[in-house]
Design a protein around this motif. Structure first.
Motif: not given
Length: 432
Positions: A215-220, A374-391
């Motif tokens: 993750s560190q290498d990919y990000t850099l 990459g793309w799959l991690a991006w989709i997972i990030w979006l989904f996790v943060h969206l469902v974590s919103l309160l309402n």
């Protein structure tokens, strides 16, 4: 029937809200939430408010509306001033409350490591006010740069230094890099030859320190490809004469220093010094009971617990830890009133992730044990943060704004909204 226990919760972040949600409508408790704001907000998306891709209302929600209909839950706006543990009273900026059980869930605040000039000059990223202030500051400096008379002045006003290579620093750097490519050229044609120069600096040898090397290498690699100047082993020491100064003697001229380099917990009047551990976090046992007290608990970022064998140096200061501690403490309080055995807190680590930019993110998952980018991690990030919103409202509007941003590579939320003349922020921002 036993007397109803008065539970006072200081702080309505992830930990406090999850605790209250699991005590709501429990007849054995009356819960009072105290917070200096009248709303809950979602810190992982603050950087999108700061860069104009989400409105503040997309990631916030009023406490009174959140707990409407919960007959055993009340809210008091105020700030904790002092704890009188002997009398079981908390003194607030808005009055006093008595308690049978006190829960401290106040989170953290920005840590400037004693550097007063940095504290005065830097724009932090911990609160909703910080995010709005950062957006205003970024936009105001761009506007000022369009009027600058010299090349040197333009360069100083369009140079952005982000201190801190954790998830927040990485996410802000990636977002600003994409804005430079897709937005700034259109919005500021006067600055065609002075598009923002973005530095991401950190005193550590890697970005995203707690994450895997992959993750560190990919990000850099991808931040550099996006045009971010990443400087590691680069410790900020001071801000003097319009420049950030580093421990190695080098400096960068800028009027935009964004601070994501560290956090520290709060000190509470009434809690003795020996109850605090590393980072001023309250030392708690396996049940989140504060050292030296029988009816005061701490959960979330404000505490450090070393009883979990998988985390002998304390849990990471993450949303998932706070949520799980809130629920576990609620279950334990219910168990104690029923004369049942409480359950020690064991963190269920689901992994960590960070977004870098459009279609680019990293995720280290523990179940299954694998790295994704990459793309799959991006989709997972979006989904996790969206469902974590309160309402549902917040989920809907956030998804709507993300959809617009994805297809247009732009958004229309870049307004400079400030207090009226005479207020502190307005004076500061118009004095340059």
């Amino acid at each position: 029937m036993d007397a109803i226990k008065k539970v006072v919760v200081i702080g309505g972040g992830f930990a406090g809200v999850n605790l209250i949600e699991h005590l709501a409508n429990e007849r054995s408790f009356h819960v009072t939430l105290v917070d200096k704001n009248n709303y809950n907000f979602f810190p992982p998306l603050l950087y999108q408010v700061a860069t104009g891709f989400l409105d503040a209302s997309n990631i916030s929600y009023p406490f009174r509306k959140l707990f409407a209909g919960k007959k055993n839950v009340s809210f008091q706006l105020g700030e904790l001033i002092k704890i009188d543990s002997g009398s079981q009273i908390v003194h607030l900026s808005t009055g006093t409350l008595s308690y049978d059980i006190l829960v401290l869930a106040t989170g953290t605040e920005s840590n400037y490591f004693g550097m007063e000039n940095i504290k005065k000059a830097a724009v932090p990223m911990k609160t909703m006010y910080d995010a709005i202030h950062m957006k205003n500051t970024l936009l105001l400096k761009m506007e000022e740069a369009t009027r600058a008379k010299t090349e040197e002045e333009k360069q100083r006003l369009t140079t952005i230094v982000i201190a801190g290579g954790g998830p927040t620093g990485v996410e802000i750097a990636g977002m600003l890099a994409e804005m430079r490519t897709n937005i700034y050229q259109k919005d500021y044609p006067e600055l065609a030859n002075h598009l923002p120069t973005i530095y991401l600096v950190d005193g550590a040898p890697t970005l995203l320190g707690p994450m895997s090397k992959k993750s560190q290498d990919y990000t850099l690699e991808h931040l550099v490809k996006m045009g971010v100047i990443v400087q590691l082993n680069k410790q900020v020491k001071d801000y003097v004469d319009g420049a950030v100064h580093f421990a190695d003697g080098e400096s960068i001229s800028t009027e935009l220093l964004l601070w994501t380099a560290g956090v520290t917990s709060k000190i509470f009047d009434g809690i003795p010094a020996e109850a605090y551990g590393r980072g001023r976090r309250l030392v708690v046992d396996e049940f989140n009971q504060v050292q030296g007290f029988t009816n005061i608990y701490a959960i979330g970022d404000t505490c450090i617990q070393t009883s979990d064998s998988a985390f002998p140096n304390g849990h990471p200061q993450l949303a998932q830890v706070a949520k799980q501690q809130g629920q576990n403490l609620a279950d334990n309080l219910k168990a104690l009133t029923a004369n049942e055995t409480p359950r020690p807190f064991i963190y269920d680590d689901k992994g960590s992730m960070a977004i870098i930019g459009r279609n680019k993110a990293v995720a280290d998952l523990t179940t299954p044990d694998k790295h994704i980018n990459g793309w799959l991690a991006w989709i997972i990030w979006l989904f996790v943060h969206l469902v974590s919103l309160l309402n549902f409202r917040n989920k809907l509007f956030t998804f709507y704004n993300w959809a617009i941003a994805f297809f247009s590579k732009d958004h229309s939320l870049r307004m400079i909204i400030r207090p009226d003349v005479g207020q502190g922020e307005e004076k500061t921002m118009t004095s340059n």
